[in-house]
Design a protein around this motif. Structure first.
Motif, PDB file in Angstrom:
ATOM      1  N   ARG A 301       0.817  -1.213   0.000  1.00 39.83           N
ATOM      2  CA  ARG A 301       0.000   0.000   0.000  1.00 39.83           C
ATOM      3  C   ARG A 301       0.851   1.264   0.000  1.00 39.83           C
ATOM      4  NH1 ARG A 301      -5.046  -0.915   4.169  1.00 39.83           N
ATOM      5  NH2 ARG A 301      -5.926  -2.791   3.199  1.00 39.83           N
ATOM      6  N   LYS A 302       1.926   1.245   0.764  1.00 41.35           N
ATOM      7  CA  LYS A 302       2.750   2.450   0.901  1.00 41.35           C
ATOM      8  C   LYS A 302       3.316   2.908  -0.440  1.00 41.35           C
ATOM      9  CE  LYS A 302       4.181   1.293   5.621  1.00 41.35           C
ATOM     10  NZ  LYS A 302       5.340   0.989   6.513  1.00 41.35           N
ATOM     11  N   LEU A 303       3.551   1.972  -1.339  1.00 39.30           N
ATOM     12  CA  LEU A 303       4.176   2.322  -2.614  1.00 39.30           C
ATOM     13  C   LEU A 303       3.232   3.082  -3.539  1.00 39.30           C
ATOM     14  CD1 LEU A 303       6.006  -1.061  -3.318  1.00 39.30           C
ATOM     15  CD2 LEU A 303       6.867   0.946  -2.101  1.00 39.30           C
ATOM     16  N   PHE A 304       1.927   2.971  -3.299  1.00 41.18           N
ATOM     17  CA  PHE A 304       0.947   3.593  -4.192  1.00 41.18           C
ATOM     18  C   PHE A 304       0.326   4.858  -3.608  1.00 41.18           C
ATOM     19  CE2 PHE A 304       1.151  -0.740  -5.732  1.00 41.18           C
ATOM     20  CZ  PHE A 304       1.049  -0.605  -7.101  1.00 41.18           C
ATOM     21  N   ARG A 305       0.607   5.170  -2.351  1.00 41.08           N
ATOM     22  CA  ARG A 305      -0.088   6.291  -1.708  1.00 41.08           C
ATOM     23  C   ARG A 305       0.311   7.640  -2.300  1.00 41.08           C
ATOM     24  NH1 ARG A 305       0.053   3.993   4.475  1.00 41.08           N
ATOM     25  NH2 ARG A 305      -1.902   2.816   4.343  1.00 41.08           N
ATOM     26  N   LEU A 306       1.594   7.903  -2.430  1.00 44.62           N
ATOM     27  CA  LEU A 306       2.031   9.201  -2.957  1.00 44.62           C
ATOM     28  C   LEU A 306       1.538   9.428  -4.386  1.00 44.62           C
ATOM     29  CD1 LEU A 306       3.555  11.814  -2.573  1.00 44.62           C
ATOM     30  CD2 LEU A 306       5.655  10.646  -3.315  1.00 44.62           C
ATOM     31  N   PRO A 307       1.670   8.444  -5.295  1.00 48.37           N
ATOM     32  CA  PRO A 307       1.093   8.659  -6.639  1.00 48.37           C
ATOM     33  C   PRO A 307      -0.404   8.930  -6.614  1.00 48.37           C
ATOM     34  CG  PRO A 307       2.590   6.789  -6.659  1.00 48.37           C
ATOM     35  CD  PRO A 307       2.422   7.178  -5.229  1.00 48.37           C
ATOM     36  N   LEU A 308      -1.131   8.323  -5.670  1.00 51.55           N
ATOM     37  CA  LEU A 308      -2.566   8.568  -5.566  1.00 51.55           C
ATOM     38  C   LEU A 308      -2.868  10.008  -5.162  1.00 51.55           C
ATOM     39  CD1 LEU A 308      -4.323   5.502  -3.869  1.00 51.55           C
ATOM     40  CD2 LEU A 308      -4.875   6.576  -6.045  1.00 51.55           C
ATOM     41  N   VAL A 309      -2.098  10.506  -4.199  1.00 52.91           N
ATOM     42  CA  VAL A 309      -2.299  11.882  -3.744  1.00 52.91           C
ATOM     43  C   VAL A 309      -2.034  12.862  -4.894  1.00 52.91           C
ATOM     44  CG1 VAL A 309      -1.465  13.677  -2.175  1.00 52.91           C
ATOM     45  CG2 VAL A 309      -1.780  11.330  -1.345  1.00 52.91           C
ATOM     46  N   ILE A 310      -0.938  12.638  -5.606  1.00 56.61           N
ATOM     47  CA  ILE A 310      -0.589  13.526  -6.722  1.00 56.61           C
ATOM     48  C   ILE A 310      -1.656  13.453  -7.821  1.00 56.61           C
ATOM     49  CG2 ILE A 310       1.108  13.948  -8.543  1.00 56.61           C
ATOM     50  CD1 ILE A 310       3.240  12.925  -6.603  1.00 56.61           C
ATOM     51  N   SER A 311      -2.145  12.250  -8.103  1.00 54.18           N
ATOM     52  CA  SER A 311      -3.161  12.104  -9.147  1.00 54.18           C
ATOM     53  C   SER A 311      -4.447  12.831  -8.763  1.00 54.18           C
ATOM     54  CB  SER A 311      -3.454  10.623  -9.408  1.00 54.18           C
ATOM     55  OG  SER A 311      -4.126  10.028  -8.311  1.00 54.18           O
ATOM     56  N   ALA A 312      -4.829  12.772  -7.484  1.00 47.08           N
ATOM     57  CA  ALA A 312      -6.038  13.476  -7.045  1.00 47.08           C
ATOM     58  C   ALA A 312      -5.893  14.984  -7.238  1.00 47.08           C
ATOM     59  CB  ALA A 312      -6.328  13.145  -5.577  1.00 47.08           C
ATOM     60  N   ALA A 313      -4.707  15.504  -6.934  1.00 47.52           N
ATOM     61  CA  ALA A 313      -4.469  16.943  -7.107  1.00 47.52           C
ATOM     62  C   ALA A 313      -4.539  17.329  -8.586  1.00 47.52           C
ATOM     63  CB  ALA A 313      -3.111  17.317  -6.524  1.00 47.52           C
ATOM     64  N   LEU A 314      -3.913  16.528  -9.455  1.00 44.12           N
ATOM     65  CA  LEU A 314      -3.887  16.858 -10.876  1.00 44.12           C
ATOM     66  C   LEU A 314      -5.266  16.724 -11.517  1.00 44.12           C
ATOM     67  CD1 LEU A 314      -0.515  15.182 -11.933  1.00 44.12           C
ATOM     68  CD2 LEU A 314      -0.960  17.580 -11.397  1.00 44.12           C
ATOM     69  N   LEU A 315      -6.032  15.706 -11.099  1.00 43.10           N
ATOM     70  CA  LEU A 315      -7.391  15.565 -11.612  1.00 43.10           C
ATOM     71  C   LEU A 315      -8.249  16.762 -11.207  1.00 43.10           C
ATOM     72  CD1 LEU A 315      -8.113  11.771 -11.003  1.00 43.10           C
ATOM     73  CD2 LEU A 315      -8.029  12.908 -13.219  1.00 43.10           C
ATOM     74  N   SER A 316      -8.062  17.248  -9.981  1.00 44.59           N
ATOM     75  CA  SER A 316      -8.814  18.414  -9.520  1.00 44.59           C
ATOM     76  C   SER A 316      -8.441  19.654 -10.329  1.00 44.59           C
ATOM     77  CB  SER A 316      -8.553  18.655  -8.031  1.00 44.59           C
ATOM     78  OG  SER A 316      -8.998  17.566  -7.256  1.00 44.59           O
ATOM     79  N   PHE A 317      -7.156  19.821 -10.609  1.00 43.34           N
ATOM     80  CA  PHE A 317      -6.713  20.971 -11.405  1.00 43.34           C
ATOM     81  C   PHE A 317      -7.338  20.926 -12.797  1.00 43.34           C
ATOM     82  CE2 PHE A 317      -3.938  23.181 -14.341  1.00 43.34           C
ATOM     83  CZ  PHE A 317      -3.592  24.341 -13.651  1.00 43.34           C
ATOM     84  N   ALA A 318      -7.271  19.759 -13.442  1.00 40.87           N
ATOM     85  CA  ALA A 318      -7.834  19.641 -14.790  1.00 40.87           C
ATOM     86  C   ALA A 318      -9.349  19.844 -14.781  1.00 40.87           C
ATOM     87  CB  ALA A 318      -7.484  18.268 -15.373  1.00 40.87           C
TER      88      ALA A 318
END
Length: 521
Positions: A301-318
Motif C-alpha cells: 500500500r505504501k508504494l501507491f499512496r504518494l502517486p494517488l495523492v498527486i493524481s487526485a491533485a492533478l485531476l482536480s486541477f484539470a
C-alpha cells in the motif's frame, strides 16, 4: 395524619430541566444541519452583490445580477457533485483523509479554474443549438437562464440522492430543453445529441475496462507472486511512469489547453519524455520505500499512496480548468447579450464571472462534497491503494485515448465506471482465477508446514490476500471476504438511472423554466 412534605412534593424541576436539555440537544442537531445550506445561501447572495458592484448602472443590470446568483448556485452544485470523482478513490483507499482531500481539491480546483480556465467559452454548449435561430437577445437570455436553473436543480437533486452525474450533460440537457421551448425541435442538432447519448455507454465501459486491465496486471505481476517485494520493485516504477506520462498528456491537452495548445506530436513527445523521466525517479523511490518491508500485500500500500495523492491533485486541477465553464459559460453569455453584445457563438469571460465559478465550486465541495466522496470511494466497492491507483490512471488514460479517437466521453462516467470495473473484475477474478487459487494453495501449504492449518489460519490467508488488515482483529470468515468483494448493486442502479435521465430531465426542467422566466420578465 399528614404525609411528610418530601413525599408530597413532585420533582418537577428535574423533569423540566431534562426536557429543556433534550429540546436544546435537538435544536443543536437541527441547527448543525442548517449550517451548510446557510453558508451556501450566503455565497449566492455574495455572488449577486459582487455582480451588482460590477454592472450597476449598465444595461441589463437586473438580469445579470439574477444570473450571477443562479450561476453561483450552479457552481456550488458542481463542487458538491462532480469534484467527488477526483478525490474519492484516494479517500476510499485511505491515502488521504476526507478533510485533507477536500481542502486539497478545493485549492487545485480554484487554481485550475483561475489559471487555466480559459477566457473564452462556447455560448451554446457543444454546438447543439444553432445561434442564428436564437439571435434575439431577450430570447437568448431566457434560454441561458433556463439552462442554468434546470441544470443546477438536476445536479442538486442528483447529489441529494447520492448519484454522481455529468454536469456537462446537465447543461447540455438544459440548453436542449430551453432551445426547444424557444424555437422548436428543429433547433437541435440531433447528430450531436446522438453522440452524447452514446457516451453514456462508451464512457463507463471504457473506464471500467481500462481500470480492470491495470488491476489484472497488478494482480498477475505483483500481488500473486511469492516474492511480492521483488515484483513490486520491478513493476511499480513502470506503473508510476505510465501514470506520469498519462497525466502529463492529460494536463497538456485538457488542463492547460486554454493557456497553450500542443499538436499531436508534441503531446506524444511530452508523454513519452515524462514516462522515461519518472521511471528513473520512481525506481529509486520504490527501492527506498520498500526497504525492510514485509513480504505481504499490506506492505504494498505504501508504494501507491504518494502517486494517488498527486493524481487526485492533478485531476482536480484539470477539472477546475475544464468544468468551470459549465457554471460560468451561460453566465458569461448572459452578460454579453444583456450589455448589448448580441448573440455570439463564443464570448469572453469577465474575471468576476470566473471568480464566482471558481469560488462556488470550491465552497460547494467543502460544504456538500463529503457525501459523494464517501459514496464513490467507499460504498460502491472496497478500494485499497492499488485498486484506487487503477481508477485514477484509468480516469486520465481513457480521456486521452478517447480524445485521440474522436470519441465523446464524460470524465465523470469514466471515473465512476472505473470504480465499477475494479469491483466487478474482483468478483470475477476471485471466483475464476487459477493463478489466485494456486497462490492460496501454496500459501496455506507453507502455513501447514509451520503449524496445523485451522479455520483461523485460512481466514488469515484470505484476509491478507484481500488486503484486509487482520492483525489484532477477530478472524475474517470466507463469507465476509466474499461480501466485501461485491459491488453494491443498489448504487449501480441508482447511478446508471441518474446518468440516463440527466439530459431528458434537465431538458424538461428547462422547458418549464423558460416559460416561467418569460412570465416573470
Amino acid at each position: 395524619m399528614a404525609l411528610p412534605a418530601e413525599l408530597t412534593r413532585k420533582d418537577t424541576l428535574d423533569k423540566d430541566l431534562d426536557k429543556i436539555a433534550s429540546v436544546e440537544e435537538a435544536a443543536s442537531l437541527l441547527s448543525r444541519g442548517l449550517v451548510a445550506p446557510g453558508l451556501a445561501l450566503l455565497f449566492i447572495v455574495f455572488a449577486a452583490v459582487a455582480a451588482s458592484i460590477y454592472v450597476m448602472g449598465q444595461p441589463g443590470a437586473v438580469v445579470i445580477v439574477a444570473a450571477a446568483a443562479i450561476g453561483g448556485y450552479m457552481a456550488l452544485n458542481i463542487g458538491a457533485n462532480d469534484v467527488a470523482n477526483n478525490v474519492s478513490a484516494a479517500v476510499g483507499a485511505r491515502a488521504l483523509t476526507l478533510g485533507s482531500a477536500l481542502v486539497m481539491a478545493a485549492i487545485f480546483e480554484t487554481a485550475g479554474a483561475l489559471i487555466a480556465g480559459g477566457d473564452v467559452v462556447e455560448t451554446i454548449s457543444k454546438g447543439i443549438i444553432d445561434p442564428r435561430l436564437v439571435s434575439e437577445p431577450n430570447v437568448f437570455i431566457r434560454l441561458m437562464l433556463a439552462a442554468l436553473v434546470s441544470s443546477a436543480l438536476w445536479v442538486n437533486l442528483a447529489t441529494w440522492i447520492g448519484a454522481p452525474v455529468s454536469t456537462t450533460h446537465a447543461v447540455v440537457g438544459g440548453v436542449v430543453g430551453a432551445g426547444i421551448a424557444a424555437v422548436g425541435m428543429g433547433a437541435v442538432d440531433w447528430s450531436i445529441m446522438g453522440a452524447i447519448a452514446a457516451s453514456w455507454v462508451v464512457s463507463p465501459l471504457a473506464g471500467g475496462v481500462v481500470a480492470a486491465l491495470f488491476l489484472f496486471f497488478i494482480k498477475s505481476t505483483i500481488i500473486y507472486q511469492d516474492d511480492k517485494l521483488t515484483a513490486a520493485r520491478r513493476w511499480v516504477p513502470v506503473l508510476i511512469a505510465v501514470m506520469a506520462g498519462a497525466f502529463t498528456t492529460y494536463l497538456s491537452s485538457k488542463g492547460l489547453n486554454h493557456v497553450v495548445t500542443f499538436d499531436g506530436w508534441t503531446l506524444t513527445a511530452l508523454g513519452v519524455g515524462s514516462t522515461a523521466i519518472f521511471w528513473v525517479l520512481s525506481s529509486k523511490f520504490v527501492a527506498f520505500q520498500s526497504r525492510g518491508m514485509e513480504n505481504r500485500n499490506q506492505s504494498l500500500r505504501k508504494l501507491f499512496r504518494l502517486p494517488l495523492v498527486i493524481s487526485a491533485a492533478l485531476l482536480s486541477f484539470a477539472h477546475g480548468a475544464n468544468d468551470v465553464a459549465n457554471a460560468v459559460g451561460p453566465l458569461a453569455a448572459i452578460v454579453s447579450a444583456a450589455q448589448g453584445g448580441g448573440v455570439e457563438a463564443r464570448v469572453g469571460i469577465p474575471f468576476w464571472v470566473m471568480l464566482i465559478g471558481a469560488a462556488g465550486i470550491s465552497i460547494g465541495l467543502l460544504l456538500f462534497g463529503p457525501k459523494l466522496v464517501r459514496m464513490v470511494g467507499e460504498q460502491i466497492t472496497k478500494l485499497n491503494p492499488m485498486r484506487a491507483f487503477c481508477v485514477a490512471l484509468s480516469a486520465a488514460l481513457t480521456v486521452i485515448i478517447a480524445s485521440a479517437m474522436g470519441m465523446p466521453v464524460s470524465s465523470t462516467h469514466i471515473a465512476v465506471g472505473a470504480v465499477f470495473g475494479v469491483g466487478f473484475f474482483r468478483e470475477w477474478y476471485t471466483a475464476n482465477s487459477p493463478r489466485r487459487r494456486a497462490y492460496l494453495e501454496r500459501k496455506m501449504a507453507r502455513r501447514r508446514a509451520e503449524r496445523e492449518a485451522s479455520a483461523e489460519t485460512i481466514a488469515e490467508v484470505l484476509a491478507d490476500e484481500a488486503d484486509l488488515d487482520n492483525r489484532g482483529a477477530p478472524p475474517v470468515s470466507r463469507e465476509e471476504i466474499s461480501r466485501r468483494n461485491l459491488v453494491r448493486r443498489a448504487h449501480v442502479r441508482t447511478i446508471v438511472t441518474a446518468w440516463v435521465t440527466t439530459v431528458p430531465a434537465s431538458a424538461l426542467l428547462a422547458m418549464g423554466a423558460f416559460h416561467l422566466i418569460g412570465l416573470a420578465f
